[in-house]
Design an enzyme around this catalytic site. Structure first.
Site, PDB file in Angstrom:
ATOM      1  N   ASP A 216       0.433  -1.323  -0.202  1.00  0.00           N
ATOM      2  CA  ASP A 216      -0.207  -0.097   0.390  1.00  0.00           C
ATOM      3  C   ASP A 216       1.008   1.390  -0.192  1.00  0.00           C
ATOM      4  OD1 ASP A 216      -3.031   1.491   0.551  1.00  0.00           O
ATOM      5  OD2 ASP A 216      -1.931   2.105   2.385  1.00  0.00           O
ATOM      6  N   GLU A 246       1.850  -0.828  -4.963  1.00  0.00           N
ATOM      7  CA  GLU A 246       0.380   0.366  -5.394  1.00  0.00           C
ATOM      8  C   GLU A 246       1.451   1.626  -6.218  1.00  0.00           C
ATOM      9  OE1 GLU A 246      -3.210   2.805  -4.080  1.00  0.00           O
ATOM     10  OE2 GLU A 246      -1.680   1.941  -2.503  1.00  0.00           O
ATOM     11  N   ASP A 329     -10.286   1.378  -4.835  1.00  0.00           N
ATOM     12  CA  ASP A 329      -9.760   2.315  -4.256  1.00  0.00           C
ATOM     13  C   ASP A 329     -10.622   3.368  -6.009  1.00  0.00           C
ATOM     14  OD1 ASP A 329      -8.617   2.924  -2.240  1.00  0.00           O
ATOM     15  OD2 ASP A 329      -6.456   2.211  -3.871  1.00  0.00           O
TER      16      ASP A 329
END
Length: 488
Positions: A216, A246, A329
């Site tokens: 993340d 990410e 997201d």
């Protein structure tokens, strides 16, 4: 869209996990996938209610294990989970304890059973690693709140002033937090104890049996040496572990073979929205979503862009990129294109016949809609009467073809025609070539299949046999496709 700058010729030769080349991923947001009923005594929303930022739906890992038949039926052989560790948030990006699976998800025992059951089916398991920031409930930060300047852990975080204000939004927080969100205090990853703690967490779960980490916001740990050591430690335990970051923009810095294997490929996502959804894009929806505004593209621009994306990084990286149409997201693809199922179908056909590892966001395979967070995190509707059976059948047919046809997973990518609404490309492989024609227009189009290897091919979408010569124009229905694989 920003320009891409291919320079992989200068990269060190990366070594990426072989299994990912043949993987079809399935992304699960644990609170919303399946509720087992084994975890009691909880204040939960009714399953299927409108998602809320702060309320729990009660999905758990026992529920995932019970639904492995469904997952396997999709041709999926790898699962990527959003965070599963103990947290006071339904999304679990606010980690309290990095060594404990959230009790609401069934605890460590549920993860143990899930991994064992998944591995028995040939399904890998990748977990989400949130290492840039913790939470107000993380013990070391809680000590800081209790003890102030005397805390033994004051150097674990970025203290900017006393007293700390973890909950009073009217006063300065006094510490660095992710995007100013005081619920997410940022680690001081320059501190040796913090580095060792995070690396140990990474090692612990690889030893436990997970098959990789999705990282993340790893760009916010702005330190190559941190990620280089992270990789070294993870790969020392399992050389086949998959490390995927990410990173939404250019990722050369992390993809030179010494940090990540791949990234979540949003360079794939945006052009797919732009081409397949060109007629129906919901611009206000996308502007509120993680993808941002997307301008329509025609076939020529799309073909050029997707060729560029295959050349952006070293070929070993490109073949293991995580190719997603949407995620937790972003708005779901179906909703981002104004509910046009044909756009999602065309995009899925492209996703399953392109270079890299396709990733299905849970529920997309049955037509689950959803706008920006938290709407994109809806509960999975297990009443099969609500499912889009055409979408489900298409998904299964495409994944089966990808697994059965080496060209679709491992072949080179070459656009042979791109004009207006029509795109034709070849996936060339020593075992036999595959050819794909896509028509985003409303009327049947006769697309030129040029430079093909003559012979009999099976259309994956209809099952019929198609005979190709060296130069064959073929009718492709409006909002439809041909996916031609060598006749067995």
């Amino acid at each position: 869209m920003e320009a891409l700058h291919p320079d992989h010729a200068h990269d060190a030769h990366p070594i990426t996990p072989e299994w990912v080349t043949d993987a079809v991923f399935y992304q699960i947001f644990p609170d919303r996938f399946a509720r087992s009923g084994r975890v009691g005594g909880l204040n939960l929303q009714p399953w299927g209610d409108k998602p809320h930022f702060h309320r729990y739906m009660g999905g758990d890992l026992w529920g995932v294990t019970a639904r492995l038949d469904h997952i396997q039926s999709l041709g999926v052989n790898a699962i990527y989970f959003c965070p599963v560790f103990q947290s006071a948030a339904n999304h679990r990006y606010h980690t309290h304890d990095y060594y404990q699976v959230d009790p609401m998800l069934g605890g460590n025992e549920a993860l143990r059973v899930l991994i064992d059951e998944a591995h028995a089916r040939g399904i890998r398991v990748v977990l989400d690693g949130v290492f840039n920031h913790a939470s107000r409930g993380f013990f070391q930060f809680n000590d800081l709140l209790e003890q102030g300047e005397a805390s033994a852990y004051r150097d674990w975080f970025h203290v900017e002033g006393w007293p700390l204000q973890a909950y009073d939004d009217t006063r300065p927080a006094g510490y660095a937090a992710w995007w100013g969100n005081r619920a997410l205090p940022k680690f001081n990853t320059n501190h040796p104890a913090v580095r060792e703690f995070l690396w140990d967490v990474a090692e612990h779960w690889i030893r436990f049996g997970i098959d990789g980490w999705r990282l993340d916001v790893p760009n916010e740990i702005d330190d190559d040496s941190f990620w280089q050591e992270f990789r070294r430690r993870v790969k020392a335990i399992n050389p086949d572990a998959y490390i995927v970051g990410e990173i939404w923009g250019d990722a050369h810095r992390w993809l030179r073979g010494d940090q990540f294997d791949a990234v979540m490929n949003y360079h794939f996502t945006r052009p797919c929205l732009a081409f397949f959804g060109a007629q129906t894009l919901d611009h206000p929806m996308n502007e509120r979503s993680g993808t941002g505004r997307v301008e329509p593209m025609d076939a020529a621009a799309f073909g050029a862009r997707m060729t560029e994306v295959t050349q952006l990084y070293h070929p070993d990286v490109v073949r293991v990129q995580l190719n997603l149409l949407d995620s937790h997201d972003t708005a779901r693809f179906l909703t981002a294109v104004g509910g046009d199922a044909t756009a999602y179908h065309l995009a899925t056909i492209f996703q399953m016949t392109y270079v890299g590892a396709p990733c299905i966001y849970y529920g997309d395979e049955i037509g689950l809609p959803g706008g920006p967070d938290p709407d994109c995190r809806r509960a999975f509707p297990w009443e099969e009467g609500t499912w889009n059976q055409d979408t489900l059948a298409l998904t299964r047919a495409l994944t089966a073809a990808r697994h059965a046809t080496p060209a679709l997973g491992r072949g080179t990518f070459e656009v042979t025609h791109a004009r207006g609404d029509g795109l034709v490309y070849a996936r060339r492989h020593a075992s036999g070539n595959a050819y794909v024609g896509l028509n985003t227009g409303l009327q049947t189009a006769h697309l030129p299949f040029t430079g093909v290897k003559a012979g009999a091919y099976r259309d994956v979408l209809t099952g019929r046999t198609v005979h190709l010569t060296g130069d064959t124009p073929l009718g492709v229905p409006g909002r439809g496709a041909l996916v031609l694989v060598p006749q067995e």
